[in-house]
Design a protein around this motif. Structure first.
Motif, PDB file in Angstrom:
ATOM      1  N   TYR A 171       0.834  -1.218   0.000  1.00 46.91           N
ATOM      2  CA  TYR A 171       0.000   0.000   0.000  1.00 46.91           C
ATOM      3  C   TYR A 171       0.860   1.255   0.000  1.00 46.91           C
ATOM      4  O   TYR A 171       0.590   2.211  -0.732  1.00 46.91           O
ATOM      5  CB  TYR A 171      -0.925   0.005   1.214  1.00 46.91           C
ATOM      6  N   ASP A 172       1.920   1.293   0.825  1.00 49.33           N
ATOM      7  CA  ASP A 172       2.781   2.469   0.886  1.00 49.33           C
ATOM      8  C   ASP A 172       3.430   2.747  -0.464  1.00 49.33           C
ATOM      9  O   ASP A 172       3.550   3.911  -0.887  1.00 49.33           O
ATOM     10  CB  ASP A 172       3.867   2.264   1.952  1.00 49.33           C
ATOM     11  N   GLN A 173       3.834   1.675  -1.148  1.00 48.84           N
ATOM     12  CA  GLN A 173       4.444   1.840  -2.466  1.00 48.84           C
ATOM     13  C   GLN A 173       3.421   2.370  -3.462  1.00 48.84           C
ATOM     14  O   GLN A 173       3.714   3.278  -4.252  1.00 48.84           O
ATOM     15  CB  GLN A 173       5.009   0.494  -2.939  1.00 48.84           C
ATOM     16  N   LEU A 174       2.204   1.817  -3.399  1.00 45.52           N
ATOM     17  CA  LEU A 174       1.138   2.271  -4.296  1.00 45.52           C
ATOM     18  C   LEU A 174       0.768   3.722  -4.000  1.00 45.52           C
ATOM     19  O   LEU A 174       0.605   4.548  -4.914  1.00 45.52           O
ATOM     20  CB  LEU A 174      -0.075   1.359  -4.119  1.00 45.52           C
ATOM     21  N   ASN A 175       0.661   4.055  -2.731  1.00 48.79           N
ATOM     22  CA  ASN A 175       0.283   5.407  -2.318  1.00 48.79           C
ATOM     23  C   ASN A 175       1.345   6.435  -2.714  1.00 48.79           C
ATOM     24  O   ASN A 175       1.036   7.569  -3.127  1.00 48.79           O
ATOM     25  CB  ASN A 175       0.063   5.426  -0.813  1.00 48.79           C
ATOM     26  N   GLU A 176       2.605   6.041  -2.612  1.00 43.70           N
ATOM     27  CA  GLU A 176       3.707   6.952  -2.970  1.00 43.70           C
ATOM     28  C   GLU A 176       3.672   7.289  -4.458  1.00 43.70           C
ATOM     29  O   GLU A 176       3.878   8.454  -4.852  1.00 43.70           O
ATOM     30  CB  GLU A 176       5.039   6.304  -2.593  1.00 43.70           C
ATOM     31  N   ILE A 177       3.384   6.290  -5.297  1.00 51.93           N
ATOM     32  CA  ILE A 177       3.292   6.544  -6.736  1.00 51.93           C
ATOM     33  C   ILE A 177       2.115   7.476  -7.025  1.00 51.93           C
ATOM     34  O   ILE A 177       2.223   8.413  -7.846  1.00 51.93           O
ATOM     35  CB  ILE A 177       3.149   5.222  -7.512  1.00 51.93           C
TER      36      ILE A 177
ATOM     37  N   PRO B  34      -0.254  15.655  -1.923  1.00 55.60           N
ATOM     38  CA  PRO B  34       0.969  15.215  -1.226  1.00 55.60           C
ATOM     39  C   PRO B  34       0.727  14.811   0.221  1.00 55.60           C
ATOM     40  O   PRO B  34       1.479  14.025   0.785  1.00 55.60           O
ATOM     41  CB  PRO B  34       1.887  16.419  -1.330  1.00 55.60           C
ATOM     42  N   ASP B  35      -0.328  15.322   0.820  1.00 51.38           N
ATOM     43  CA  ASP B  35      -0.645  14.985   2.209  1.00 51.38           C
ATOM     44  C   ASP B  35      -1.860  14.074   2.310  1.00 51.38           C
ATOM     45  O   ASP B  35      -2.390  13.863   3.404  1.00 51.38           O
ATOM     46  CB  ASP B  35      -0.889  16.251   3.021  1.00 51.38           C
ATOM     47  N   GLU B  36      -2.306  13.559   1.164  1.00 48.88           N
ATOM     48  CA  GLU B  36      -3.475  12.689   1.150  1.00 48.88           C
ATOM     49  C   GLU B  36      -3.052  11.243   0.920  1.00 48.88           C
ATOM     50  O   GLU B  36      -1.969  10.961   0.397  1.00 48.88           O
ATOM     51  CB  GLU B  36      -4.447  13.128   0.044  1.00 48.88           C
ATOM     52  N   ASN B  37      -3.924  10.326   1.304  1.00 54.40           N
ATOM     53  CA  ASN B  37      -3.672   8.900   1.104  1.00 54.40           C
ATOM     54  C   ASN B  37      -4.832   8.273   0.339  1.00 54.40           C
ATOM     55  O   ASN B  37      -5.987   8.717   0.462  1.00 54.40           O
ATOM     56  CB  ASN B  37      -3.512   8.175   2.445  1.00 54.40           C
ATOM     57  N   LEU B  38      -4.496   7.237  -0.431  1.00 51.50           N
ATOM     58  CA  LEU B  38      -5.541   6.490  -1.121  1.00 51.50           C
ATOM     59  C   LEU B  38      -6.461   5.832  -0.108  1.00 51.50           C
ATOM     60  O   LEU B  38      -6.006   5.228   0.873  1.00 51.50           O
ATOM     61  CB  LEU B  38      -4.916   5.407  -2.007  1.00 51.50           C
ATOM     62  N   ILE B  39      -7.771   5.955  -0.317  1.00 56.62           N
ATOM     63  CA  ILE B  39      -8.747   5.338   0.575  1.00 56.62           C
ATOM     64  C   ILE B  39      -8.792   3.835   0.285  1.00 56.62           C
ATOM     65  O   ILE B  39      -8.865   3.410  -0.873  1.00 56.62           O
ATOM     66  CB  ILE B  39     -10.140   5.967   0.381  1.00 56.62           C
ATOM     67  N   ILE B  40      -8.744   3.040   1.376  1.00 58.02           N
ATOM     68  CA  ILE B  40      -8.781   1.574   1.252  1.00 58.02           C
ATOM     69  C   ILE B  40     -10.210   1.106   1.487  1.00 58.02           C
ATOM     70  O   ILE B  40     -10.838   1.507   2.468  1.00 58.02           O
ATOM     71  CB  ILE B  40      -7.825   0.927   2.290  1.00 58.02           C
ATOM     72  N   PRO B  41     -10.758   0.239   0.600  1.00 62.99           N
ATOM     73  CA  PRO B  41     -10.117  -0.322  -0.591  1.00 62.99           C
ATOM     74  C   PRO B  41     -10.488   0.390  -1.877  1.00 62.99           C
ATOM     75  O   PRO B  41      -9.853   0.184  -2.900  1.00 62.99           O
ATOM     76  CB  PRO B  41     -10.658  -1.752  -0.601  1.00 62.99           C
ATOM     77  N   GLU B  42     -11.552   1.225  -1.837  1.00 62.76           N
ATOM     78  CA  GLU B  42     -12.138   1.734  -3.072  1.00 62.76           C
ATOM     79  C   GLU B  42     -11.124   2.472  -3.943  1.00 62.76           C
ATOM     80  O   GLU B  42     -10.917   2.142  -5.122  1.00 62.76           O
ATOM     81  CB  GLU B  42     -13.331   2.643  -2.760  1.00 62.76           C
ATOM     82  N   GLN B  43     -10.472   3.485  -3.362  1.00 63.42           N
ATOM     83  CA  GLN B  43      -9.600   4.337  -4.159  1.00 63.42           C
ATOM     84  C   GLN B  43      -8.319   3.598  -4.575  1.00 63.42           C
ATOM     85  O   GLN B  43      -7.800   3.810  -5.676  1.00 63.42           O
ATOM     86  CB  GLN B  43      -9.255   5.606  -3.366  1.00 63.42           C
ATOM     87  N   ALA B  44      -7.816   2.728  -3.684  1.00 59.15           N
ATOM     88  CA  ALA B  44      -6.610   1.962  -4.018  1.00 59.15           C
ATOM     89  C   ALA B  44      -6.881   1.023  -5.190  1.00 59.15           C
ATOM     90  O   ALA B  44      -6.078   0.929  -6.132  1.00 59.15           O
ATOM     91  CB  ALA B  44      -6.140   1.176  -2.798  1.00 59.15           C
ATOM     92  N   ASP B  45      -8.019   0.297  -5.146  1.00 59.83           N
ATOM     93  CA  ASP B  45      -8.359  -0.604  -6.244  1.00 59.83           C
ATOM     94  C   ASP B  45      -8.618   0.177  -7.534  1.00 59.83           C
ATOM     95  O   ASP B  45      -8.211  -0.252  -8.625  1.00 59.83           O
ATOM     96  CB  ASP B  45      -9.601  -1.437  -5.878  1.00 59.83           C
ATOM     97  N   GLN B  46      -9.268   1.298  -7.419  1.00 57.67           N
ATOM     98  CA  GLN B  46      -9.564   2.114  -8.601  1.00 57.67           C
ATOM     99  C   GLN B  46      -8.268   2.607  -9.259  1.00 57.67           C
ATOM    100  O   GLN B  46      -8.138   2.601 -10.482  1.00 57.67           O
ATOM    101  CB  GLN B  46     -10.437   3.301  -8.210  1.00 57.67           C
TER     102      GLN B  46
ATOM    103  N   ASP C  60       7.537   3.802 -16.831  1.00 57.78           N
ATOM    104  CA  ASP C  60       7.422   2.363 -17.090  1.00 57.78           C
ATOM    105  C   ASP C  60       7.665   1.561 -15.808  1.00 57.78           C
ATOM    106  O   ASP C  60       7.024   0.536 -15.575  1.00 57.78           O
ATOM    107  CB  ASP C  60       8.417   1.942 -18.174  1.00 57.78           C
ATOM    108  N   ASP C  61       8.599   2.025 -14.960  1.00 55.31           N
ATOM    109  CA  ASP C  61       8.862   1.328 -13.696  1.00 55.31           C
ATOM    110  C   ASP C  61       7.658   1.403 -12.768  1.00 55.31           C
ATOM    111  O   ASP C  61       7.346   0.437 -12.064  1.00 55.31           O
ATOM    112  CB  ASP C  61      10.083   1.939 -13.012  1.00 55.31           C
ATOM    113  N   ASP C  62       6.969   2.552 -12.776  1.00 53.31           N
ATOM    114  CA  ASP C  62       5.768   2.688 -11.953  1.00 53.31           C
ATOM    115  C   ASP C  62       4.712   1.676 -12.373  1.00 53.31           C
ATOM    116  O   ASP C  62       4.096   1.008 -11.529  1.00 53.31           O
ATOM    117  CB  ASP C  62       5.195   4.103 -12.064  1.00 53.31           C
ATOM    118  N   VAL C  63       4.489   1.570 -13.670  1.00 57.14           N
ATOM    119  CA  VAL C  63       3.483   0.633 -14.184  1.00 57.14           C
ATOM    120  C   VAL C  63       3.864  -0.802 -13.830  1.00 57.14           C
ATOM    121  O   VAL C  63       3.017  -1.608 -13.434  1.00 57.14           O
ATOM    122  CB  VAL C  63       3.327   0.795 -15.711  1.00 57.14           C
ATOM    123  N   GLN C  64       5.178  -1.112 -13.963  1.00 55.27           N
ATOM    124  CA  GLN C  64       5.633  -2.465 -13.647  1.00 55.27           C
ATOM    125  C   GLN C  64       5.435  -2.777 -12.167  1.00 55.27           C
ATOM    126  O   GLN C  64       4.970  -3.858 -11.793  1.00 55.27           O
ATOM    127  CB  GLN C  64       7.107  -2.627 -14.014  1.00 55.27           C
TER     128      GLN C  64
END
Length: 841
Positions: free
Chosen positions: A535-541, A550-562, A578-582
């Motif tokens: 999650y931290d890696q996904l949120n950082e991207i 920059p001070d917000e986080n992806l909402i789990i699970p809806e926003q993270a899955d979206q 390309d590294d982000d997508v991978q």
């Protein structure tokens, strides 16, 4: 000024220890402390354990050259009770004042405490070993007997005690062996023709070898061999007392001529003795008393049945089907008497879990036959068991588990057992992934129903392939469990049919004919709460490309899955590399695999070879091998019946994609007994599970993990790997594992042991859908990612179990960049502290 009480206590202890470091503190002027024993054999020092164990008197035990236990003993005060009471009575009225101030009861407790601690010092410590001339002479006799019994008939043994002025002494033993005697010839003088015939047919197996050095124990082994051979070939009355060896060493030039003598059977009557040749006995009949007890031994038999020379008797109605009992008794009517048949019967009947330990007696008949009486005492129809345990791990602060069980015996009249076991556990997580305030946020409940048959449960006759002496067993089980924890939660349903048999005392085979397992994840939306690193890696991207502030986080699970869906769609958000997508693709693949439901149809074969002679044998090896396949039959049937695949190209059963893979494991353990309670142990493990056909990954329940108290002890369970990846997930797993362990175990004193160990290994992904190069094994160069942990530990042997405490240090950590992997976190702050029961391997 801050006072560190722990340092004060440590300094006091060191001061007391230094005060006791005079080894001869408790040695009187007339005595000498035994400092060292030295044994010279033919003018050369012999330090072998075999020879040094012959000493009646050994010097004080030391560790790293220091006699710690002797020093501890020296801390104790002699006659402490007199000293304490004299101190109290040293001044007039002192005892009365103390009794008024403390009370008489408290004063007595104070005195008892001083005396008790003094006794503990003496018991835990070791009294000084004082040179004793009588024990020296006993050692001389023992050394002489040892060499004499090993062929040195002209051995000479002397000793010299060197008493020094500092109240210490050394003892030197001098052994002059001379030339050994050799077994030159072996003749026989056997009276009974039956015995002579049996001897001639097996003399190639004799333990006595010509032209080899004489050893007394060889003749004992030959006695045992002959007795066993004769009694297992019908000679009922034979015993080892009939075997006699006559040695001739006169004018033989250090050679031994041996004559084996076996006389006829001796028969003693009231006032006379006669002899007659030994005879071969056969079994006339076998009487099986199915409900024997001492209280009803005189009751009239109410039910009986005869089958092929077996007579079954019961005081009440016969509750067992005849074959169940006749199969359990290896003594066969019409066959030659074999002593081992009784031993096999004891073992087989005990393994039924239906009777108490049986009693088998032979009665001699006038016609050179025997009647075997088998007395069976049934256990109660129902049995209750209950067990509970408290545990702690890297996931939970405390866990409580309980297992009530009910056992029903002789279910269908053929000694079958039906066991229903319920299990439940509750635990408190260290870092709960939900916001609930419950202390016990980990729960698991379930039940297991198992039916065991004392034979191969099959429509086909397997007696020739797996005869009853192999103790065949069949088990049918059905189990279910429901788990609610800080993770995904899951419900499991499984059913198995397996067979187990033992071709010999060292080998155990097990065939799981089928094993069906269904695992349903109940809370997949909680994934990113559990696997926070992903999650931290996904949120950082998401923050880097401005998907969230920059001070917000992806909402789990809806926003993270979206966010994942948008990144992997045809129109991804702008700003992605390309590294982000991978990286997000890797996250999605792992999330999909760990949250999907699993349906496993598997079969497996396990082979175990354990050459331990007893539980106390420390010179042995154990090999375990297992091959498991899953999904092949389901895939074949789906293909034959033209079942349609889903949109991902997979077959489904009950809307679940079934797993298809082949998995194999090899585990080898070897122990070397180094003597003086020292053991060197090694272990090697290799396991791989390859998905194919209907699967591109291995179910979590069938994958491998690394770390833990019985694996690499420098990492906690599931925290190591895969490969060189820097994953901090709670559960790291993969489908390839290598593990190598070494451990040197040694005795410190009494039941306290120490250990030095090194553990190496890791897990990787291979031939599956994981593409992360840091986590995959792609060539032998990946072996550089093998992690190495080392450390030390203490063990306390209670006899029935061993309590173990190990400290593991990360010696080589592959999660760091090349060049920075050695001794990066090699310190107590980053060490892993393991508590376990029994040895790790």
């Amino acid at each position: 000024m801050k006072i560190d009480s722990s340092k004060i206590v440590l300094n006091i202890f060191i001061a007391l220890l230094l005060a006791s470091c005079n080894s001869i503190k408790r040695v009187s002027d007339e005595e000498h402390l035994l400092d060292k024993n030295t044994i010279y054999v033919n003018d050369k020092v012999d330090k072998t354990e075999t020879i040094n164990n012959l000493l009646y008197q050994k010097e004080n035990i030391n560790f790293l050259g220091i006699p710690f236990r002797l020093y501890l003993y020296n801390l104790a005060r002699p006659n402490i009770d007199s000293i304490v009471n004299s101190n109290i009575d040293s001044k007039p009225n002192k005892r009365e004042r103390l009794e008024k101030f403390l009370s008489k009861k408290q004063l007595n407790k104070y005195v008892e405490a001083r005396i008790g601690f003094n006794k503990w010092l003496k018991k835990t410590g070791e009294a000084p070993i004082i040179v004793n001339d009588e024990k020296t002479n006993r050692t001389l006799n023992r050394l002489e007997a040892y060499y004499f019994n090993n062929g040195w008939f002209n051995v000479k043994v002397t000793s010299k005690t060197n008493r020094l002025d500092n109240k210490r002494a050394t003892v030197d033993y001098f052994v002059e062996t001379g030339e050994p005697y050799i077994v030159n010839s072996l003749k026989t003088k056997i009276e009974s023709p039956v015995i002579d015939s049996l001897y001639q047919s097996s003399k190639k197996e004799s333990a006595i070898k010509l032209n080899e050095r004489y050893k007394t124990k060889t003749f004992g082994l030959e006695k045992d061999r002959l007795t066993s051979n004769f009694r297992n070939n019908g000679v009922y009355h034979f015993s080892e007392d009939y075997v006699f060896f006559e040695m001739d060493t006169v004018r033989t030039n250090k050679k031994v001529d041996v004559e084996l003598q076996i006389g006829d059977r001796i028969i003693k009557n009231d006032d006379s003795t006669r002899t007659e040749p030994f005879k071969i006995y056969k079994i006339k009949e076998v009487n099986i008393y199915t409900d024997y007890s001492y209280l009803n031994k005189d009751k009239t038999i109410k039910d009986s049945l005869s089958v092929d020379g077996y007579n079954l008797y019961s005081n009440d109605k016969l509750r067992f089907k005849p074959k169940a009992l006749t199969d359990a008794v290896f003594i066969t009517p019409g066959e030659v008497f074999k002593d081992r048949d009784r031993t096999l019967s004891y073992r087989y009947i005990s393994e039924l879990r239906t009777f108490k330990y049986p009693n088998i007696e032979y009665v001699e008949n006038p016609d050179t036959t025997l009647t075997a009486n088998v007395f069976l005492t049934p256990l109660k129809k129902f049995g209750l068991e209950f067990s509970a345990e408290v545990s702690q791990s890297n996931i939970q602060q405390i866990g409580l588990a309980f297992n009530p069980s009910i056992l029903m015996r002789n279910v269908f009249g053929k000694a079958e057992t039906l066991q229903l076991t319920a299990f439940g556990s509750i635990g408190a997580s260290k870092d709960a992934a939900n916001d609930e305030d419950r202390f016990f946020d980990i729960q698991e409940w379930g039940a297991d129903l198992m039916l065991t048959f004392p034979r191969i449960f099959s429509p086909f006759n397997t007696d020739k392939l797996i005869p009853k002496y192999m103790s065949p067993r069949s088990s049918v089980s059905l189990s279910t469990s429901s788990q609610t924890n800080i993770g995904l939660d899951k419900r499991t349903l499984s059913g198995t049919l397996n067979y187990q048999w033992k071709p010999n005392t060292k080998v155990t085979n097990r065939l799981d004919l089928f094993n069906v397992q269904y695992v349903r994840n109940l809370n997949p939306n909680n994934y990113f709460n559990v696997y926070s690193t992903s999650y931290d890696q996904l949120n950082e991207i998401a923050q880097d490309i401005g998907y969230v502030g920059p001070d917000e986080n992806l909402i789990i699970p809806e926003q993270a899955d979206q966010f994942i869906n948008e990144v992997l769609s045809d129109m991804p958000p702008p700003g992605l590399t390309d590294d982000d997508v991978q990286d997000i693709s890797y996250i999605d693949e792992r999330k999909t695999r760990l949250t999907e439901n699993n349906l496993i149809f598997s079969s497996a074969f396990s082979y175990v070879r354990d050459n331990r002679k007893s539980l106390f044998d420390e010179n042995f090896f154990i090999f375990r091998g297992k091959v498991e396949t899953a999904g092949n039959f389901a895939s074949l049937m789906s293909n034959v019946f033209g079942k349609e695949k889903n949109t991902n190209g997979n077959y489904e059963i009950l809307d679940v994609v079934f797993s298809q893979y082949v998995k194999t494991e090899f585990d080898y353990i070897k122990h070397w007994d180094l003597g003086k309670k020292r053991v060197f142990a090694v272990r090697g493990f290799f396991g791989i599970a390859i998905p194919y056909g209907n699967s591109n990954s291995i179910p979590f329940a069938k994958s491998f993990f690394a770390g833990g108290t019985n694996d690499n002890r420098a990492w906690t369970a599931y925290s190591l790997g895969p490969g060189s990846s820097e994953s901090n997930n709670e559960f790291n797993e993969a489908n390839l594992k290598l593990a190598f362990n070494t451990e040197y175990r040694f005795n410190i004193f009494d039941d306290v042991y120490g250990a030095l160990f090194a553990d190496a290994g890791n897990i990787w992904n291979v031939l599956d859908n994981v593409q992360d190069p840091n986590a995959t094994f792609d060539s032998f160069s990946s072996l550089k990612d093998i992690a190495l942990g080392s450390g030390f530990g203490l063990r306390y042997d209670f006899g029935f179990l061993v309590f173990r405490f190990d400290i593991g240090f990360k010696t080589y950590d592959p999660s760091y960049p090349d060049g920075e992997r050695w001794f990066k976190d090699y310190n107590f702050r980053n060490a892993v502290y393991n508590i376990g029961i029994n040895y790790p391997f």
